[in-house]
Design an enzyme around this catalytic site. Sequence first.
Site, PDB file in Angstrom:
ATOM      1  N   HIS A 180     -35.462  70.976  32.062  1.00 59.66           N
ATOM      2  CA  HIS A 180     -35.348  71.666  30.779  1.00 59.66           C
ATOM      3  C   HIS A 180     -36.249  72.895  30.806  1.00 59.66           C
ATOM      4  O   HIS A 180     -37.468  72.789  30.983  1.00 59.66           O
ATOM      5  CB  HIS A 180     -35.719  70.725  29.625  1.00 59.66           C
ATOM      6  N   TYR A 360     -34.603  56.942  22.648  1.00 63.11           N
ATOM      7  CA  TYR A 360     -33.265  57.010  22.086  1.00 63.11           C
ATOM      8  C   TYR A 360     -32.272  56.979  23.231  1.00 63.11           C
ATOM      9  O   TYR A 360     -32.639  57.138  24.378  1.00 63.11           O
ATOM     10  CB  TYR A 360     -33.108  58.324  21.284  1.00 63.11           C
ATOM     11  N   GLU A 382     -42.873  62.306  30.214  1.00 69.35           N
ATOM     12  CA  GLU A 382     -42.926  63.353  29.192  1.00 69.35           C
ATOM     13  C   GLU A 382     -44.408  63.620  29.024  1.00 69.35           C
ATOM     14  O   GLU A 382     -45.125  62.788  28.472  1.00 69.35           O
ATOM     15  CB  GLU A 382     -42.314  62.869  27.867  1.00 69.35           C
TER      16      GLU A 382
END
Length: 765
Positions: A180, A360, A382
């Site tokens: 990302h 999620y 993360e």
Amino acid sequence: MKRWSCRALRVLALGCVVWCTRAADAKDYTGYRVVHLTDVTRAQLDALEAGGAVVLDCVPHPGDADVVVSPQQLATLRDLGITYQVEQENLQALIDAERAPSTRGTGDPFDDFFLDYHRYDNGTGSIIWFMNELASRYPNLATMIDIGTSIDGRTIWAMRIANDAVAGNKPGALYFSCVHAREWITTTIPPYFAKHVLESYGNDVVITDMVDHTEIFLVPVSNPDGYEFCWTDDRLWRKNRAINSNGTIGVDINRNWSEAWGIDDDGSSGSPSSATYRGPAPFSEPETRALRDVVLNHPNIRTMLDIHSFSQLILWPWGYTDALCPDDPLFREHGYAMRDLIYAVHEEDYTAGPTYTTIYAVNGDSLDWGYAQHGILGFSFEVRPKEGAFGTGFLLDKSEIIPNNEEILPAMLYLTNTDFVRSPVIIELDSEIPEVITPGQAVPLAVSVTSQYENLVPGTPRMYYRYDPAGPFNEVPLTPVSTNGYTAELPATNCSSTPEFYFAADGDGGSVVTLPRPAELAPFDPPVAVGVFYAANMDSDPGWTAQGQWAWGVPTGGGTFNHDPTSGHTGANVYGYNLSGNYADNLPATYLTTAPIDCTGEFGVELRFWRWLGVESSFGFDDATVEVSNDGLNWTVVYSAADEHATDNGFVVDTEWVHQTFDISAVADDQPTVYLRWGMGPTDGSNALPGWNIDDVVLFSKGCVAIAGDYNGDSVVSAGDLYGLNDCLTGPAGGLLPTCGVFDFDADGNVDLTDFAAFQELAAP
Ligand SMILES: [Zn+2]
């Protein structure tokens, strides 16, 4: 032509980096706010994204979300009736601060690399320049390899770290960052890991062994087009730069893998404008294929890290379902271990768990593919920050680059060195390595040996040991006792020994596995020492001198605050101050004192015991002490509750048995009459607590004094030591064999007839 061309500018001006960092048409976030939404629905998020709002999460999902909105979009929020809180009034100010060059540093772009964020590949100071520079400094260990080409034609570079001069089957690891684009902190992690590993080679035995026996691939920027677009156009860009069928831009590379791709439309989006658009087909994107092909081309890869920001999480499969994967216990063991290693460095909290249940649904991600298709033990990090406080989530202050890497590094080293990755055959200890080896006593040991990705060659499990660090290792086969269980016995030795030992076994692929790893340079090496030489386990009354309400017996759980225990640490009994409740107010110091203990010949003496203590400690209102003496008259205080950091409102309130260790060597070493005493009081006029409970009191000698001639370590020089003398007798200039120091009576570095004569004199009846 809207974008500036770096290449063209570089030939024009040395100031290229400055020019390129802010292209003429870069998106200006002046007046944009970061808002925190609560209870937002998927439909509301989609509507906001369609209107141009940017969701600030690595894994955007309903519930809580940080979103960047223009002044107009803020009005939309109100219209939609979404609850929000403004966290950052002007996002552009943060972006400007991030791009201001660091004022710290030496001016050397290599040395200063981790003080700033850097462009992908635009010459001196850029990420690929740094990786190339590292590779050129360590040409025998590191090479840069081209693993693919991005949509816009950029080379996706990986560094391969391996020592090809060392032969053998080597497990592989693939660690990649910046899938990302806006997660800039992640681009610093592979370079930092590479620099540390390469600089440690030859200096650190564990890292040297790791580099010699693994093949590691590091990809600092998996999505170079998106990353560069962040620098030149839009700091908050996430996806790659594919042009979608409807004219929108970008596919989410971490939703583009084939495992469970798009399943149930839950965990990725089929809408090209979405931040989590999964692409038109699995592996439609060259960036995804580049990473995939590293795995396909290197079937030795056993672990993977897909490094993202932010939220401080450690994630593992599955992403697409809330079911636990079959190897969840293995993932959990290593995920928790890495979490603890990270915490130990700067006390940053990471949450560890399977992707789906921890954040999620995510489908089509790298971890699920790696695990399902290739059995890879893959994790996502993360990294910092924990929360996007003030909207800074992806814009992590550059002062945090080094601390973030300092805490991630040990987790990456740990993962690379797990048995899952490194051990084709796994050797595990079934018995504890003793804290000390008692002279004269053989040490029984038990291990398990199991096949993993090679089959154990029967009969090869073995132990190596030596008692002289300069001598050769003795090899003894392990004795099989069950399907995977083996035992060994470390022979008795004496105080002049420096024991070292390790275990080994062979795999049928040609691997030799050792425990520990690397064995010969970092073997088990507990010292030879006396260990426990006095013990009072309170199962029977040790008969100590007890003043006031000191008593031996079963505690009754009485008293206030923490209450007394209802049994000992081991067994039913303790020594306690008032076994049925609190100490009294206005109590003078009241003692429990041992009989004299003979510490002659003991060195490095420690007092160890278990306590369950309740005392009002702060400011010396009430006191509880531990004291030691070698004459029964002069006492040294080794513990005072007044000095202890009080846990609760100034009270020391143990609610479980607590182990205590005190170095009393200054008072006790080699002394014939050592006394210990525990003091209750003095106490003041209020707040009485349960006081002392004491169990399993031990004196521990960390030293060992070699007795000349006592080869077998039984403290007696006798005919029983003669067998050793025969083996040790090397003659003049013959040197000193392992464990033979006890026979070198004249200390001339060998054992000869002079020493033999001295021994005979001692051992004579
Ligand atoms: Zn991410």
